[in-house]
Write a protein that holds these residues in place. Sequence first.
Motif, PDB file in Angstrom:
ATOM      1  N   LEU A 265     -11.541  -0.414   6.732  1.00  0.00           N
ATOM      2  CA  LEU A 265     -11.974  -1.035   7.728  1.00  0.00           C
ATOM      3  C   LEU A 265     -13.353  -1.036   7.942  1.00  0.00           C
ATOM      4  CD1 LEU A 265     -10.659  -3.045   9.807  1.00  0.00           C
ATOM      5  CD2 LEU A 265     -10.161  -0.940  11.390  1.00  0.00           C
TER       6      LEU A 265
ATOM      7  N   ALA B 160     -10.295 -12.431  10.917  1.00  0.00           N
ATOM      8  CA  ALA B 160     -10.855 -11.108  11.285  1.00  0.00           C
ATOM      9  C   ALA B 160     -12.312 -11.243  11.088  1.00  0.00           C
ATOM     10  CB  ALA B 160     -10.294  -9.871  10.473  1.00  0.00           C
TER      11      ALA B 160
ATOM     12  N   PHE C 115       2.033 -10.747   2.367  1.00  0.00           N
ATOM     13  CA  PHE C 115       0.456 -10.372   2.467  1.00  0.00           C
ATOM     14  C   PHE C 115      -0.085 -10.746   3.722  1.00  0.00           C
ATOM     15  CE2 PHE C 115       1.239 -12.350  -1.705  1.00  0.00           C
ATOM     16  CZ  PHE C 115       0.875 -11.268  -2.522  1.00  0.00           C
ATOM     17  N   MET C 116       0.182 -11.789   4.628  1.00  0.00           N
ATOM     18  CA  MET C 116      -0.275 -11.648   5.954  1.00  0.00           C
ATOM     19  C   MET C 116      -0.036 -10.742   6.872  1.00  0.00           C
ATOM     20  SD  MET C 116       0.508 -15.784   6.940  1.00  0.00           S
ATOM     21  CE  MET C 116      -1.106 -16.388   7.143  1.00  0.00           C
TER      22      MET C 116
ATOM     23  N   TYR D 175     -15.198  -2.868   5.241  1.00  0.00           N
ATOM     24  CA  TYR D 175     -14.932  -4.194   5.275  1.00  0.00           C
ATOM     25  C   TYR D 175     -15.920  -4.823   6.345  1.00  0.00           C
ATOM     26  CZ  TYR D 175     -12.813  -8.400   7.564  1.00  0.00           C
ATOM     27  OH  TYR D 175     -12.541  -9.623   8.368  1.00  0.00           O
TER      28      TYR D 175
ATOM     29  N   TYR E 247     -13.049  -6.713   1.192  1.00  0.00           N
ATOM     30  CA  TYR E 247     -12.551  -5.993   2.151  1.00  0.00           C
ATOM     31  C   TYR E 247     -11.897  -4.260   1.713  1.00  0.00           C
ATOM     32  CZ  TYR E 247      -8.494  -7.107  -0.380  1.00  0.00           C
ATOM     33  OH  TYR E 247      -7.252  -7.374  -1.306  1.00  0.00           O
TER      34      TYR E 247
ATOM     35  N   PHE F 161      -5.987 -15.873   4.774  1.00  0.00           N
ATOM     36  CA  PHE F 161      -6.031 -16.408   6.274  1.00  0.00           C
ATOM     37  C   PHE F 161      -6.557 -15.222   7.387  1.00  0.00           C
ATOM     38  CE2 PHE F 161      -3.270 -19.859   4.545  1.00  0.00           C
ATOM     39  CZ  PHE F 161      -3.691 -20.892   4.900  1.00  0.00           C
ATOM     40  N   ILE F 162      -5.837 -14.136   7.244  1.00  0.00           N
ATOM     41  CA  ILE F 162      -5.894 -12.920   8.158  1.00  0.00           C
ATOM     42  C   ILE F 162      -7.280 -12.339   8.097  1.00  0.00           C
ATOM     43  CG2 ILE F 162      -4.754 -10.961   8.766  1.00  0.00           C
ATOM     44  CD1 ILE F 162      -2.922 -12.821   9.421  1.00  0.00           C
ATOM     45  N   VAL F 163      -7.676 -12.207   6.653  1.00  0.00           N
ATOM     46  CA  VAL F 163      -9.027 -11.559   6.457  1.00  0.00           C
ATOM     47  C   VAL F 163     -10.103 -12.518   7.012  1.00  0.00           C
ATOM     48  CG1 VAL F 163     -10.809 -10.769   5.013  1.00  0.00           C
ATOM     49  CG2 VAL F 163      -8.347 -10.200   4.592  1.00  0.00           C
TER      50      VAL F 163
ATOM     51  N   SER G  22      -3.571  -9.454  -3.703  1.00  0.00           N
ATOM     52  CA  SER G  22      -4.596  -9.134  -2.678  1.00  0.00           C
ATOM     53  C   SER G  22      -4.006  -9.303  -1.099  1.00  0.00           C
ATOM     54  CB  SER G  22      -5.965 -10.181  -3.048  1.00  0.00           C
ATOM     55  OG  SER G  22      -5.454 -11.416  -2.869  1.00  0.00           O
ATOM     56  N   ALA G  23      -4.952  -8.873  -0.161  1.00  0.00           N
ATOM     57  CA  ALA G  23      -5.010  -9.093   1.144  1.00  0.00           C
ATOM     58  C   ALA G  23      -4.712 -10.668   1.348  1.00  0.00           C
ATOM     59  CB  ALA G  23      -6.105  -8.501   1.987  1.00  0.00           C
ATOM     60  N   ASP G  24      -4.059 -11.130   2.557  1.00  0.00           N
ATOM     61  CA  ASP G  24      -4.231 -12.244   2.927  1.00  0.00           C
ATOM     62  C   ASP G  24      -5.612 -12.995   3.390  1.00  0.00           C
ATOM     63  OD1 ASP G  24      -1.966 -14.671   3.646  1.00  0.00           O
ATOM     64  OD2 ASP G  24      -3.305 -14.452   5.342  1.00  0.00           O
TER      65      ASP G  24
ATOM     66  N   TYR H 187      -7.884 -15.674  -3.250  1.00  0.00           N
ATOM     67  CA  TYR H 187      -6.366 -15.393  -3.342  1.00  0.00           C
ATOM     68  C   TYR H 187      -5.990 -14.805  -4.853  1.00  0.00           C
ATOM     69  CZ  TYR H 187      -1.621 -16.126  -3.380  1.00  0.00           C
ATOM     70  OH  TYR H 187      -0.448 -15.847  -3.140  1.00  0.00           O
TER      71      TYR H 187
ATOM     72  N   GLN I  69       4.603 -15.052   0.381  1.00  0.00           N
ATOM     73  CA  GLN I  69       3.283 -15.270   1.096  1.00  0.00           C
ATOM     74  C   GLN I  69       3.004 -14.382   2.503  1.00  0.00           C
ATOM     75  OE1 GLN I  69       0.386 -16.077  -0.300  1.00  0.00           O
ATOM     76  NE2 GLN I  69      -0.631 -15.834   1.669  1.00  0.00           N
TER      77      GLN I  69
ATOM     78  N   LEU J  18      -7.252  -0.779  -3.374  1.00  0.00           N
ATOM     79  CA  LEU J  18      -6.715  -1.988  -3.484  1.00  0.00           C
ATOM     80  C   LEU J  18      -6.632  -2.315  -2.010  1.00  0.00           C
ATOM     81  CD1 LEU J  18      -3.940  -1.572  -6.208  1.00  0.00           C
ATOM     82  CD2 LEU J  18      -6.236  -3.007  -6.227  1.00  0.00           C
ATOM     83  N   ASN J  19      -6.491  -1.299  -0.994  1.00  0.00           N
ATOM     84  CA  ASN J  19      -6.483  -1.469   0.337  1.00  0.00           C
ATOM     85  C   ASN J  19      -7.505  -1.815   1.323  1.00  0.00           C
ATOM     86  OD1 ASN J  19      -3.530  -1.484  -0.017  1.00  0.00           O
ATOM     87  ND2 ASN J  19      -3.652   0.827   0.109  1.00  0.00           N
ATOM     88  N   VAL J  20      -7.488  -2.156   2.506  1.00  0.00           N
ATOM     89  CA  VAL J  20      -8.238  -2.522   3.436  1.00  0.00           C
ATOM     90  C   VAL J  20      -9.033  -1.098   3.766  1.00  0.00           C
ATOM     91  CG1 VAL J  20      -8.831  -3.268   5.531  1.00  0.00           C
ATOM     92  CG2 VAL J  20      -7.478  -4.728   4.319  1.00  0.00           C
TER      93      VAL J  20
ATOM     94  N   PHE K  78       1.040  -6.408  -1.430  1.00  0.00           N
ATOM     95  CA  PHE K  78      -0.173  -5.747  -0.635  1.00  0.00           C
ATOM     96  C   PHE K  78       0.697  -4.981   0.484  1.00  0.00           C
ATOM     97  CE2 PHE K  78      -3.553  -5.780   2.328  1.00  0.00           C
ATOM     98  CZ  PHE K  78      -4.717  -5.611   1.590  1.00  0.00           C
TER      99      PHE K  78
ATOM    100  N   GLN L  96      -3.144  -3.546   7.782  1.00  0.00           N
ATOM    101  CA  GLN L  96      -4.295  -2.820   7.278  1.00  0.00           C
ATOM    102  C   GLN L  96      -5.357  -3.222   8.212  1.00  0.00           C
ATOM    103  OE1 GLN L  96      -5.296  -2.315   3.237  1.00  0.00           O
ATOM    104  NE2 GLN L  96      -2.928  -2.157   2.822  1.00  0.00           N
ATOM    105  N   LEU L  97      -5.875  -4.398   8.772  1.00  0.00           N
ATOM    106  CA  LEU L  97      -6.978  -4.773   9.562  1.00  0.00           C
ATOM    107  C   LEU L  97      -6.847  -3.921  10.965  1.00  0.00           C
ATOM    108  CD1 LEU L  97      -7.614  -8.197   8.466  1.00  0.00           C
ATOM    109  CD2 LEU L  97      -8.988  -6.282   8.140  1.00  0.00           C
TER     110      LEU L  97
ATOM    111  N   THR M 201      -1.718  -7.678   5.544  1.00  0.00           N
ATOM    112  CA  THR M 201      -3.076  -7.556   5.769  1.00  0.00           C
ATOM    113  C   THR M 201      -3.429  -7.181   7.217  1.00  0.00           C
ATOM    114  OG1 THR M 201      -3.363  -9.305   4.061  1.00  0.00           O
ATOM    115  CG2 THR M 201      -5.174  -9.123   5.770  1.00  0.00           C
TER     116      THR M 201
END
Lengths: 400, 268
Positions: A41, A76, B21-22, A44, A26, A71-73, A67-69, A63, B18, A37-39, B96, B28-29, B25
């Motif tokens: 967009l 998306a 992170f969610m 990605y 991402y 589930f969320i990635v 790192s980014a989560d 995981y 946790q 380290l970041n998204v 994050f 950021q998205l 993320t």
Amino acid sequence: MTAATTDDTIPDTAASTVEFVSATNYAGGSELQPASLNVDLGAYRSWVRTLESAGFDYTLNGYSAASADSFIVATATGQITQRLKPIVALRPNTVFPLVAAQSLATLDQLTEGRAVVHLISGGSDVEQARQGDYLPKDDRYARTSEYIDLLRRAWTEKEPFSFESNFYRFDDFGPGFRTYSGESIPISIGGQSDAAFQVGGTKADWFTFWGEPLAEVRTEIDRVHAIADRAGRPRQNIWVTFRPITAETDAQAWEQAYKVLAVLTGRFKNGTTPPQNKGAQRALGFAAASEHYDRALWTPTASATNAAGASTALVGSYETVAAAIVDYIDAGANIVSIRGYEGIRDIEKYGEFVLPLVRAELEHRRATGRRGRLQREHLGYGDPDFLAAHDAAAKAGRAA
Amino acid sequence: MTSAPTFDSTLPPSASPQVEFMLATLDQLTEGRAVVHLITGGSDVEQARQGDYLPKDRRYARTSEYVDVLRKSWTEAAPFSYEGEFYKFEDFGPGFAPTDERAWEKAFDYAARAGQSAEAFRALFLGKSKVIAAESAGAQRQQEYATAHESYDRASWSGIIRATGGAGAASTALVGSYETVAAAILDQVDAGASIVSIRGFDTLNDVVDCAGTFSRWYARRSLTARPPGSAATSSATPPASAAPTSSRPTTPPPAPRANAAETAPAAR
């Protein structure tokens, strides 16, 4: 062991289909040149679209505690793609099982049935403590076992249910949010300890291996399938992971391999702490015994990185790497994960050359009942020219 | 119950950073559009369904720690350890991070004020059989208002709360024409509300029709026309040329109501 290449009989152990996995990046960049380290967009979106157009079936959302989560990635990714199936890497200690079941079912409905979960029980006490998990390693697989039970029950029970055990307790949950099909989504397990085999063999749908030598993988597949047979469960899909370094010719691939090795060696100078997880210990053991296995397996990348994650390479031309992958399909693997070191360029190369070569071989087998020529003509270490290309690149690499 | 050595059944389901992170993320998205609304939990029965047996009077103490951990994990530049009443971990981070710290400041302000839970409302409208008695202070207050009067102020109506036993969160209605509802929203703005949540009961049509066009438009137009400090109740209809103050694009009004009927989706 060298791959059997003269006989065109398909081995009894061979899988008849294969699906390809890669991983979601991402942040843009590549392992050799990390971006941030970041998204990012734009990077990605183009990454996951490229995975889909390259013909990959799945993408792993990894995981780590920084790192980014996942589930969320994954969610998306499901909205950016139409066919690519996101795999959520999940550590049971980080999410209560009923909440994870709800998140995964949500992902599954939002992707019309494309969700997969890969459970990581945890291989390092230090890493677990970062997220507040102080359970001893021996108990972690017992927890994972219960976790799987609760995921499946949360997805399929028709009535509210209660539960009380050493690890989890709740009253009157459910019925939970349903998956797209109403059935359990695929549950994958990794790990090389005895406990991992026991839980994986009796409860998982997929079982994963790093890129170990062929004979080892063959033995381990039998081991986990024997546990499944004894438990009266369907045999697991077998997922094997490699880091291919590939180019148009064997010589170009070896040149690139030594460049990659130089970068990794420079980056992981502090990799001296012995890893706690069995998979990494095994990888380092194989690497210490030999740099080369089978057709094209190459282990210095594992030594250089202290085997932090799947790190063994397959090196060679597109054909050689494709043939080496087919060797593992012959051993029984039907899910193959390939991730490169050069970011999106590798995905494009894999999609243009490697995936079609492997799929063409399987098509040929389906049509003729015999092996094609791929494995017979691209011998890797069995070919003197291949070894000469390796030696030249190694010499140039050491001189640099 | 029997316990594994390190497991404490009073720990909440996600006893870890946790969620950090969610949210980071998601932020950021969406390039900085994430907001978190913390629901501390208003019903013992609902909490136990997800394995939470903490008594109600300790839940806010946990939420307080939770907010601290979230903030720290988003902002600490170095790994940190934590050992509180509810959470414990070592050498976590740096986490994050979200892209816009200021957005999170706002989010926490909302979280700190929030105390209502939605489970009883959900139970009712998703067809669950049991209506759960109101335990949260917010739901209990709603119930008291509804018992005292059916109508308040310009257009507030307690009929829904009366019908549902008052257990639902946020179930006070504003009833009236687009103009009346918009005026009632402005009354709340005058009282200091700067974020107004409106959810209808005929969800999709309400969003397209009421919320999406008329009421929002009228409310925003009225605000743009006001001189600083003026009271809403005395403001005249704003001139059509008034510029919106909102940073979001404001949809021009599909002036006559007939137009809305054309654009609204057909009955479901």
